[in-house]
Design a protein around this motif. Sequence first.
Motif, mmCIF file in Angstrom:
data_model
loop_
_atom_site.group_PDB
_atom_site.id
_atom_site.type_symbol
_atom_site.label_atom_id
_atom_site.label_comp_id
_atom_site.label_asym_id
_atom_site.label_seq_id
_atom_site.Cartn_x
_atom_site.Cartn_y
_atom_site.Cartn_z
ATOM 1 N N ASP A 175 4.096 13.059 -29.957
ATOM 2 C CA ASP A 175 4.176 12.162 -28.809
ATOM 3 C C ASP A 175 5.423 11.279 -28.807
ATOM 4 O OD1 ASP A 175 1.513 13.166 -28.725
ATOM 5 O OD2 ASP A 175 0.930 11.477 -27.469
ATOM 6 N N SER A 176 6.000 11.035 -29.967
ATOM 7 C CA SER A 176 7.173 10.157 -30.050
ATOM 8 C C SER A 176 8.445 10.931 -30.365
ATOM 9 C CB SER A 176 6.940 9.058 -31.100
ATOM 10 O OG SER A 176 5.872 8.210 -30.720
ATOM 11 N N VAL A 177 8.473 11.631 -31.485
ATOM 12 C CA VAL A 177 9.676 12.365 -31.874
ATOM 13 C C VAL A 177 9.989 13.476 -30.861
ATOM 14 C CG1 VAL A 177 10.727 13.787 -33.695
ATOM 15 C CG2 VAL A 177 9.364 11.792 -34.305
ATOM 16 N N ALA A 178 8.994 13.887 -30.079
ATOM 17 C CA ALA A 178 9.231 14.897 -29.037
ATOM 18 C C ALA A 178 10.394 14.510 -28.131
ATOM 19 C CB ALA A 178 7.964 15.090 -28.202
ATOM 20 N N HIS A 179 10.565 13.209 -27.884
ATOM 21 C CA HIS A 179 11.679 12.762 -27.042
ATOM 22 C C HIS A 179 13.019 13.053 -27.719
ATOM 23 C CE1 HIS A 179 9.626 10.842 -23.717
ATOM 24 N NE2 HIS A 179 8.806 10.249 -24.558
ATOM 25 N N GLU A 180 13.103 12.780 -29.020
ATOM 26 C CA GLU A 180 14.358 13.065 -29.737
ATOM 27 C C GLU A 180 14.591 14.564 -29.870
ATOM 28 O OE1 GLU A 180 13.872 8.958 -30.032
ATOM 29 O OE2 GLU A 180 12.399 10.434 -30.678
ATOM 30 N N VAL A 181 13.517 15.324 -29.964
ATOM 31 C CA VAL A 181 13.655 16.781 -30.003
ATOM 32 C C VAL A 181 14.357 17.253 -28.732
ATOM 33 C CG1 VAL A 181 12.372 18.958 -29.862
ATOM 34 C CG2 VAL A 181 11.711 17.211 -31.539
ATOM 35 N N ASP A 182 13.880 16.798 -27.579
ATOM 36 C CA ASP A 182 14.518 17.219 -26.331
ATOM 37 C C ASP A 182 15.920 16.642 -26.203
ATOM 38 O OD1 ASP A 182 14.286 18.532 -23.596
ATOM 39 O OD2 ASP A 182 14.832 16.471 -23.051
ATOM 40 N N ALA A 183 16.089 15.378 -26.587
ATOM 41 C CA ALA A 183 17.425 14.771 -26.484
ATOM 42 C C ALA A 183 18.436 15.517 -27.355
ATOM 43 C CB ALA A 183 17.360 13.299 -26.887
ATOM 44 N N THR A 184 18.018 15.932 -28.548
ATOM 45 C CA THR A 184 18.911 16.687 -29.429
ATOM 46 C C THR A 184 19.314 18.006 -28.786
ATOM 47 O OG1 THR A 184 18.002 15.682 -31.448
ATOM 48 C CG2 THR A 184 19.073 17.849 -31.662
ATOM 49 N N ARG A 185 18.341 18.747 -28.280
ATOM 50 C CA ARG A 185 18.625 20.040 -27.652
ATOM 51 C C ARG A 185 19.559 19.871 -26.451
ATOM 52 N NH1 ARG A 185 14.997 21.929 -24.959
ATOM 53 N NH2 ARG A 185 15.685 24.111 -25.059
ATOM 54 N N TRP A 186 19.291 18.834 -25.646
ATOM 55 C CA TRP A 186 20.063 18.621 -24.412
ATOM 56 C C TRP A 186 21.474 18.128 -24.713
ATOM 57 C CZ3 TRP A 186 20.846 13.621 -21.778
ATOM 58 C CH2 TRP A 186 21.434 13.755 -20.506
ATOM 59 N N LEU A 187 21.594 17.104 -25.562
ATOM 60 C CA LEU A 187 22.903 16.528 -25.848
ATOM 61 C C LEU A 187 23.818 17.531 -26.546
ATOM 62 C CD1 LEU A 187 21.933 12.940 -27.097
ATOM 63 C CD2 LEU A 187 23.142 13.497 -24.969
ATOM 64 N N LEU A 188 23.283 18.269 -27.514
ATOM 65 C CA LEU A 188 24.115 19.158 -28.313
ATOM 66 C C LEU A 188 24.220 20.561 -27.729
ATOM 67 C CD1 LEU A 188 23.004 18.147 -31.929
ATOM 68 C CD2 LEU A 188 24.740 17.104 -30.457
ATOM 69 N N GLY A 189 23.286 20.926 -26.855
ATOM 70 C CA GLY A 189 23.294 22.273 -26.312
ATOM 71 C C GLY A 189 22.894 23.320 -27.335
ATOM 72 N N HIS A 190 22.105 22.913 -28.330
ATOM 73 C CA HIS A 190 21.654 23.805 -29.391
ATOM 74 C C HIS A 190 20.134 23.920 -29.356
ATOM 75 C CE1 HIS A 190 25.283 22.296 -32.049
ATOM 76 N NE2 HIS A 190 25.685 22.919 -30.944
ATOM 77 N N GLU A 191 19.612 25.012 -29.913
ATOM 78 C CA GLU A 191 18.188 25.068 -30.203
ATOM 79 C C GLU A 191 17.962 24.530 -31.615
ATOM 80 O OE1 GLU A 191 15.952 25.444 -28.165
ATOM 81 O OE2 GLU A 191 16.774 26.624 -26.516
ATOM 82 N N ILE A 192 16.759 24.082 -31.891
ATOM 83 C CA ILE A 192 16.426 23.548 -33.214
ATOM 84 C C ILE A 192 15.813 24.667 -34.041
ATOM 85 C CG2 ILE A 192 14.970 21.909 -34.467
ATOM 86 C CD1 ILE A 192 15.367 20.052 -31.967
ATOM 87 N N ALA A 193 16.394 24.896 -35.208
ATOM 88 C CA ALA A 193 16.024 26.038 -36.037
ATOM 89 C C ALA A 193 15.037 25.688 -37.148
ATOM 90 C CB ALA A 193 17.283 26.665 -36.654
ATOM 91 N N ALA A 194 15.043 24.439 -37.611
ATOM 92 C CA ALA A 194 14.165 24.059 -38.713
ATOM 93 C C ALA A 194 13.933 22.551 -38.698
ATOM 94 C CB ALA A 194 14.749 24.493 -40.053
#
Length: 339
Positions: A175-194
Amino acid sequence: MDRREPLRVAVIGTGRMGADHVRRIDRAVSGARVTAVVDIDAERAEAVAAGVDGCTAHTDPAAAMAAADVDAVLIASSGPAHEAALLTAFAHDLPVLCEKPLTPDAASALRVMEAEQALGHRRVQVGFMRRYDTEYVRLKALLETGRLGRPLMLHNRHRNVASAPFFTSAMIVTDSVAHEVDATRWLLGHEIAAVTVLRPTPSAGAPEGLRDPQFVVLETDGGALSDVEIFVNCGFGYQVQAEVVCERGTARIGDGHALVTHTAGHWGGTITQDWTERFAQAYDDEVQAWVDATRRGEITGPSTWDGYAAAAVCEAGVRALEEGGRVEVGLVEKPALYR
């Protein structure tokens, strides 16, 4: 719908988030009006509907979506109810703004994504509102210029005054870190691998049994690292900050120094106390963008793929929290509809 007329919206869920969206569409957003609200609590739905001219109250989402005066749906109910509401919206081919999470887990998110693909066109914008925050938008635009070089690391801090009584250690991720998960993917243009979740000794201010704070490390498929300090019982305020470290410079947002005072031998400012204050404008801009795009016959913003990817990363994060160690994220191949 007649694009010359306001978008007629059914809001599903009239809790804190849903009621705020009803207020937002009624008073802050142009080009739309709320014609129906839905909640399993009939009295609550009726109380919210009573404050909006021409709005009806329902306890069944399907009944609201079948109404002749509904052109679009905003889903703000609890996460476990999202899948059924989304599939019903697809049956009526209605455009949807779905608050995060898209669904609570990757399997149900994948089912929703497959159902949307069967329609042959996008119908969902997922409510990752940070993509509409002025500071995040400026940071994204800066990174896209390439002036700072390739992003190497992203440092995120996410702090809340106190967690709700029902909050669990896993919810800190979902519920909380989910926001940073999306922000990371969006800002960097990468998928999260691990994902790796480190667990310091819990704060004395955290409820018994709650693993708070946590330190989350996200490894991307583009070779960058993103870390998240999540502390949901910090006691002093609500803070969301991010700093990206690139090859030729850094950029930081979220310091919140809009007003600094100097008086009587002291200097300082104020700290926002919750998300409704910090991201009020972002929510307004998010809903306005959805309304504008929908009236044009378009769907923009975070997609069902983004909701699915976030769910998959958060699942891996919960495993990392509970089992320890590094957990890899498994994603299906990205469908053409979302490329």
